[in-house]
Design an enzyme around this catalytic site. Structure first.
Site, mmCIF file in Angstrom:
data_model
loop_
_atom_site.group_PDB
_atom_site.id
_atom_site.type_symbol
_atom_site.label_atom_id
_atom_site.label_comp_id
_atom_site.label_asym_id
_atom_site.label_seq_id
_atom_site.Cartn_x
_atom_site.Cartn_y
_atom_site.Cartn_z
ATOM 1 N N SER A 577 0.963 -1.143 -0.187
ATOM 2 C CA SER A 577 -0.018 -0.013 -0.122
ATOM 3 C C SER A 577 0.927 1.215 -0.049
ATOM 4 O O SER A 577 2.026 1.260 0.421
ATOM 5 C CB SER A 577 -0.725 -0.105 1.163
ATOM 6 O OG SER A 577 -1.487 1.249 1.347
ATOM 7 N N TYR A 590 -2.339 -0.360 10.603
ATOM 8 C CA TYR A 590 -2.368 -0.635 9.190
ATOM 9 C C TYR A 590 -1.311 -0.077 8.503
ATOM 10 O O TYR A 590 -0.418 -0.905 7.751
ATOM 11 C CB TYR A 590 -3.733 -0.064 8.402
ATOM 12 C CG TYR A 590 -3.709 -0.061 7.014
ATOM 13 C CD1 TYR A 590 -3.993 -1.476 6.347
ATOM 14 C CD2 TYR A 590 -3.322 0.756 6.141
ATOM 15 C CE1 TYR A 590 -4.238 -1.508 5.100
ATOM 16 C CE2 TYR A 590 -3.512 0.399 4.773
ATOM 17 C CZ TYR A 590 -3.837 -0.694 4.386
ATOM 18 O OH TYR A 590 -4.104 -0.990 2.848
#
Length: 700
Positions: A577, A590
């Protein structure tokens, strides 16, 4: 002719209502599809059908007789109208006068295009003269196991007479072509009441002047042979009786999962090969039998069989009474090398001055006592079909050796079929392999938008794909859609939690048995969570780390194990990501887990390089469409963080990017394809950002 129960009768599938009003070519298609729908009648791609039809000549306007016959390379079960060649019968008859004898057999194929009716582009097959010169309107040529068992027996002619009397004749072995067509013509002239003929080591011809009657006759003759064998073999142990006992199913699966990647690595020198495993009752009966090695060494009989399976299989040294997979693995390199040497010697013994060059000398079929049969080929469908053909050969050997003495085709005759210049020409016309042909990929998070798009991209390029996901229902839907689009042969699935060490190992074992091994891992399983750090629970933190870091480690570790056994290199693609490079508010768990992924990829790139295993990363950003992580609380949380609603979030992300564009699953799939393909063969340890531009995520 099965390993267990008595054979069920062939079903008459002809529907008079469905056939009513059909033209003769349509009746031919109907008959062909019915015959090809039952593999007891003919194997995939085997046999052919024809009809002689009166048609209006597009040039003269006169009615002329036209032969409609299955074209080269077709399959009667799936053929459509455009799969038939059409030729003028008068021109085919005229070819008799041009024939200069057996030494000039192949040149007759060059004349067939000159007999083409109505500019049909479908190439006529080598069996065209056999159909043309039978003086009946409808002709079936099938390869049923029961008939080939007669044809492959030492006393084939006597058995044919014993079973069928004068109804069905017999002709000795002759390579398909013009000469055999003339033999068949001569037989028909001398035996006007015969309804067909058994061709030694080849198959069955039947004929009639009515399409339905021809279909029913074909079924009748095959059924008669099947019933005769069932009665003769009822009280006889097959293949000399059992020598071994099968391992339990789970142990057979485990053994195949260990053996297949090792064999795959040894036989993929010229191209990546894909495997297939078969432990059906018929296969186990054969591999466990006392006479298995003797019969396997004799080779197959029908040309269709050995073109798909090579002249003989490789028998793997394995004793199911004292199973030692490690010892078998240790002995495999020498066994595979010996097979190659033996095949090369066969080529040298039999080659002609104009023979094509030696092809891949590796075995296609591997027989493992107590375990089953493994096949390898250039793609999954071919590997499966090769196994089906060897099961046909097993059935033939069961019948022939049970009532007489089984005979394989003489070595020189087998070579002349395998290395036939016409067969070589057919191979040369095949399309160029796709960029991922023969590659096997595992995609975790396969039911989500990025996972399914990546799977579709790989399948488009010829790969086989196993999709893994924890969402069983979504996974089933995704696999159903991809199977419909690309075919069931190339898509498999496994319900898998990437944090479960045993489940991950089982998934790789399943993939080894399904396809032979693995070449590509797309590690894409994911979750997302959002909360200020003081509201981030330990459970939230651990869950992110377990799935996004530990899960990536577990699936990568197993991929490395299989890839090292194969010794063919490989490619790992981590879907990380933008947040792994650029911090984001209210997402500490995250972002940290994603950063861990990226650093794990760098570490693995170092470890895998010497084995040709490349590890690279794709960094998406804001892929909302089709993404499962945006379907729950994460969407609400991110919308709240940025002070917008669900509808405005995608637009906010688009405007935030430098390029002002939305990022779609297909964009990530394209990057994942690049990093898995040979286009990036010299790249490892790299990161590709697919985020429409984010200055914070620029790599430094």
């Amino acid at each position: 002719m099965t390993a267990t129960a008595a054979p069920t009768r062939l079903e008459n599938k002809w529907d008079d209502a469905a056939a009513a009003g059909m033209t003769q070519p349509e009746l031919l298609l109907y008959r062909s599809n019915l015959l090809g729908s039952d593999k007891r009648i003919t194997n995939y791609g085997g046999g052919n059908t024809s009809a002689k039809v009166m048609e209006r000549d597009p040039l003269t306007g006169q009615m002329v007789e036209v032969l409609w016959v299955k074209g080269s390379g077709g399959d009667v079960g799936s053929i459509r109208m455009d799969g038939f060649a059409t030729l003028y019968m008068d021109k085919l008859e005229a070819l008799r006068g041009l024939y200069r004898g057996v030494a000039f057999e192949d040149e007759m194929v060059g004349y067939l295009p000159h007999a083409t009716f109505n500019l049909n582009t479908r190439a006529a097959s080598i069996d065209t003269p056999l159909h043309a010169y039978v003086p009946r309107k409808h002709v079936d040529h099938m390869h049923p196991d029961a008939i080939i068992a007669i044809a492959a027996s030492a006393n084939s002619r006597a058995l044919t007479q014993q079973i069928f009397g004068d109804t069905i004749g017999w002709l000795p072995w002759k390579k398909p072509g013009f000469e055999l067509g003339l033999w068949l013509s001569d037989f028909c002239a001398k035996n006007p009441d015969a309804k067909g003929v058994v061709l030694e080591s080849h198959g069955l011809f039947t004929w009639d002047d009515d399409a339905k009657a021809c279909y029913l006759l074909t079924l009748e003759i095959i059924q008669k042979a099947t019933d005769w064998f069932a009665a003769e073999l009822a009280d006889k142990p097959a293949f000399g009786g059992a020598k071994h006992e099968s391992l339990p199913a789970d142990q057979r699966h485990a053994a195949a999962a260990r053996l297949m990647p090792a064999i795959r690595g040894m036989v993929s020198g010229q191209q990546h090969m894909v495997g297939h495993f078969d432990d059906s009752a018929a296969v186990l009966e054969f591999v466990n039998a006392a006479d298995m090695e003797r019969l396997a060494a004799l080779g197959t009989s029908c040309p269709d069989h050995f073109l798909r399976t090579k002249i003989r299989p490789l028998v793997v040294d394995f004793d199911p009474a004292q199973p030692d997979v490690e010892a078998t693995l240790a002995g495999l390199p020498a066994a595979v090398a010996a097979y190659r040497d033996d095949y090369a010697a066969y080529y040298d013994r039999c080659k002609h001055a104009d023979s094509p060059a030696l092809r891949d000398p590796n075995a296609v079929v591997y027989l493992v006592p107590g375990v089953g049969m493994i096949t390898f080929a250039k793609d999954r469908a071919t590997a499966r079909i090769s196994a089906e053909f060897y099961v046909n050969a097993i059935n033939v050997m069961r019948g022939a050796d049970g009532v007489d003495t089984y005979r394989g085709l003489p070595e020189q005759e087998a070579f002349d079929i395998e290395y036939w210049l016409l067969e070589e020409a057919k191979l040369s016309r095949m399309p160029k392999p796709k960029s991922l042909a023969g590659r096997v990929a595992l995609v975790t998070g396969g039911a989500g938008g990025i996972g399914s798009a990546t799977a579709a991209r790989y399948l488009t390029e010829g790969a086989c794909v196993m999709l893994a996901d924890i969402d069983e229902a979504a996974l089933a839907d995704t696999v159903a859609g991809l199977s419909k689009q690309f075919g069931a042969d190339v898509v498999r699935s496994v319900v898998m939690n990437v944090t479960d060490e045993q489940a991950v190992a089982r998934a790789y074992a399943d993939m080894a048995v399904a396809f032979g091994g693995v070449d590509i891992l797309v590690s894409n399983a994911g979750i997302a969570s959002s909360a200020p750090v003081e509201e981030t629970s330990l459970d939230m933190w651990n869950r992110n780390m377990a799935i996004l870091s530990t899960g990536y480690f577990l699936v990568s570790r197993e991929a490395f194990k299989v890839m090292r056994v194969q010794d063919m290199g490989g490619a790992l693609v981590f879907v990380a990501s933008k947040n792994g490079l650029a911090a984001s508010p209210n997402a500490a768990a995250y972002c940290t887990a994603k950063a861990s992924e990226i650093h794990l990829a760098r570490c693995l790139a170092l470890e895998g390089a010497e084995a040709g295993i490349r590890v690279n990363v794709v960094n998406p950003d804001a892929v909302l469409r089709g993404s499962k992580i945006w379907s729950g609380d994460w969407l609400d949380q991110r919308a709240s963080t940025y002070g917008t609603d669900k509808g405005g979030l995608e637009e906010m992300y688009r405007q935030r990017s430098l390029l002002k564009r939305s990022v779609l699953p297909e964009d990530i799939a394209e990057a994942a394809y690049f990093l898995a393909s040979d286009l990036s063969a010299k790249s490892t340890g790299n990161i590709i950002n697919v985020d429409a531009g984010n200055v914070q995520a620029f790599t430094r």
